[in-house]
Design a protein around this motif. Structure first.
Motif, PDB file in Angstrom:
ATOM      1  N   UNK A 246       2.867 -10.317 -15.226  1.00  0.00           N
ATOM      2  CA  UNK A 246       2.598  -9.197 -14.479  1.00  0.00           C
ATOM      3  C   UNK A 246       3.881  -8.580 -14.084  1.00  0.00           C
ATOM      4  N   UNK A 247       4.867  -9.115 -14.093  1.00  0.00           N
ATOM      5  CA  UNK A 247       6.208  -8.241 -13.720  1.00  0.00           C
ATOM      6  C   UNK A 247       7.309  -8.625 -15.019  1.00  0.00           C
ATOM      7  N   UNK A 248       7.191  -7.545 -15.941  1.00  0.00           N
ATOM      8  CA  UNK A 248       8.009  -7.563 -17.214  1.00  0.00           C
ATOM      9  C   UNK A 248       9.404  -7.546 -16.680  1.00  0.00           C
ATOM     10  N   UNK A 249       9.879  -7.006 -15.885  1.00  0.00           N
ATOM     11  CA  UNK A 249      11.389  -6.859 -15.588  1.00  0.00           C
ATOM     12  C   UNK A 249      11.844  -8.233 -15.070  1.00  0.00           C
TER      13      UNK A 249
ATOM     14  N   UNK B 232      11.435  -0.105 -17.334  1.00  0.00           N
ATOM     15  CA  UNK B 232      11.725   1.117 -17.024  1.00  0.00           C
ATOM     16  C   UNK B 232      12.799   1.609 -18.448  1.00  0.00           C
ATOM     17  N   UNK B 233      13.241   2.975 -18.422  1.00  0.00           N
ATOM     18  CA  UNK B 233      14.216   3.277 -19.427  1.00  0.00           C
ATOM     19  C   UNK B 233      15.370   2.554 -19.235  1.00  0.00           C
ATOM     20  N   UNK B 234      16.409   2.366 -20.115  1.00  0.00           N
ATOM     21  CA  UNK B 234      17.635   2.024 -19.955  1.00  0.00           C
ATOM     22  C   UNK B 234      18.607   2.935 -19.390  1.00  0.00           C
ATOM     23  N   UNK B 235      19.424   2.484 -18.343  1.00  0.00           N
ATOM     24  CA  UNK B 235      20.265   3.654 -17.674  1.00  0.00           C
ATOM     25  C   UNK B 235      21.511   3.549 -18.619  1.00  0.00           C
ATOM     26  N   UNK B 236      21.626   4.439 -19.570  1.00  0.00           N
ATOM     27  CA  UNK B 236      22.889   4.269 -20.307  1.00  0.00           C
ATOM     28  C   UNK B 236      24.206   4.761 -19.650  1.00  0.00           C
ATOM     29  N   UNK B 237      24.271   5.796 -18.671  1.00  0.00           N
ATOM     30  CA  UNK B 237      25.221   6.099 -17.979  1.00  0.00           C
ATOM     31  C   UNK B 237      25.935   4.936 -17.127  1.00  0.00           C
TER      32      UNK B 237
END
Length: 151
Positions: free
Chosen positions: A4-7, A71-76
């Motif tokens: 249910x929660x992939x993160x 979500x997207x990877x926060x690269x910065x």
């Protein structure tokens, strides 16, 4: 069984892998005893604790009420944190803990959304004094406190 929660699921998997990796790596060192622990004693226990926390997070992700994809990877921010650690590794031998550690805290704080210089400086001072107390004073580790040009 549905995740249910992939993160939380993948965070738990990562914690388990890293924790078990540290525990397995610690078996290459002497354990000692509870009264006189060796160099492998603490990393082994810490790795197991990390793996147990990861298992708890992983199991919790299966019963979570929050559903959503990763979500997207926060690269910065990721780049800033990794760069800060590399900067610390290169500056510690030459600038000492008194400069390298506050520099680490200051540069890694730039990765966050909220940057308050006063809070960062207070955090840097507390971490530097605490690190000195634990590693240099308490454990008598040979870590340079001041820059090499000071002595």
């Amino acid at each position: 069984m549905k995740i249910k929660n992939q993160q939380d699921f993948w965070s738990g998997v990562l914690y388990i892998v890293v924790g078990l990796g540290f525990s397995v790596g610690a078996t290459n060192y002497s354990f000692g005893s509870a009264a006189r622990p060796g160099p492998g004693y603490f990393p082994f226990g810490l790795g197991l604790l990390l793996a147990i926390i990861g298992a708890m997070v992983l199991v919790g992700s299966l019963a979570s009420k929050h559903e959503g994809p990763i979500g997207k990877i926060a690269w910065k921010p990721l780049s800033i944190i990794v760069g800060s650690i590399i900067l610390f590794a290169f500056t510690l031998p030459h600038l000492g803990m008194a400069i390298a550690l506050p520099l680490l805290v200051l540069t890694s704080a730039l990765a966050g959304d909220e940057f308050h210089l006063g809070e960062v400086l207070l955090n840097a001072a507390i971490l530097t004094i605490g690190s000195w107390a634990v590693f240099i004073y308490g454990l008598n580790l040979v870590i340079p406190l001041w820059p090499t040009f000071i002595g």
